[in-house]
Design an enzyme around this catalytic site. Structure first.
Site, PDB file in Angstrom:
ATOM      1  N   CYS A  31       0.843  -1.211   0.000  1.00  0.00           N
ATOM      2  CA  CYS A  31       0.000   0.000   0.000  1.00  0.00           C
ATOM      3  C   CYS A  31       0.873   1.255   0.000  1.00  0.00           C
ATOM      4  O   CYS A  31       1.561   1.539   0.979  1.00  0.00           O
ATOM      5  CB  CYS A  31      -0.907  -0.054   1.233  1.00  0.00           C
ATOM      6  SG  CYS A  31      -1.766   1.484   1.613  1.00  0.00           S
ATOM      7  N   CYS A  34       0.191   3.701   2.785  1.00  0.00           N
ATOM      8  CA  CYS A  34       0.675   3.116   4.052  1.00  0.00           C
ATOM      9  C   CYS A  34       2.169   3.355   4.218  1.00  0.00           C
ATOM     10  O   CYS A  34       2.633   3.674   5.315  1.00  0.00           O
ATOM     11  CB  CYS A  34       0.403   1.615   4.099  1.00  0.00           C
ATOM     12  SG  CYS A  34      -1.339   1.165   4.078  1.00  0.00           S
TER      13      CYS A  34
END
Length: 113
Positions: A31, A34
């Protein structure tokens, strides 16, 4: 203080045994947001040393925990007090926004910018 890498087992134990509020970063290595949130989470952990425990939980490695807490998008930050979710932040957030939210909910975080 640095962040703690959590597993399903250590997550449950931490929430059960923690004497401080616990901020958990639900994330995954694939991600992009992230990965961008990682340094923010580390900075929050340093800013709240002694006031807060900060952990990172990879949702790919702990899908049951993510499902239990209805994590539908990542990154998601959740603050737990005595095992109960008291704050939920979704998406990429700057450090000052995370610290301001923490200060509002449980008066932690000394250096809100």
């Amino acid at each position: 203080m640095a962040t703690v890498n959590l597993t399903e087992r250590s997550f449950a134990a931490l929430l059960r045994d923690a004497s401080l509020p616990v901020l958990v970063d639900f994330w995954a290595p694939w991600c992009g947001p992230c990965r961008l949130m990682g340094p923010v989470v580390e900075a929050v952990a340093r800013a709240c040393t002694g006031e807060l425990i900060v952990g990172k939980l990879n949702v790919d490695d702990a899908p049951r925990v993510a499902e239990t807490y209805r994590v539908m998008s990542i990154p998601t930050l959740m603050l737990f007090r005595e095992g109960v979710v008291v704050l939920r932040l979704q998406g990429l957030k700057p450090k000052h926004e995370v610290l301001a939210a923490l200060k509002t909910v449980c008066n932690v975080g000394r250096d809100v910018e």
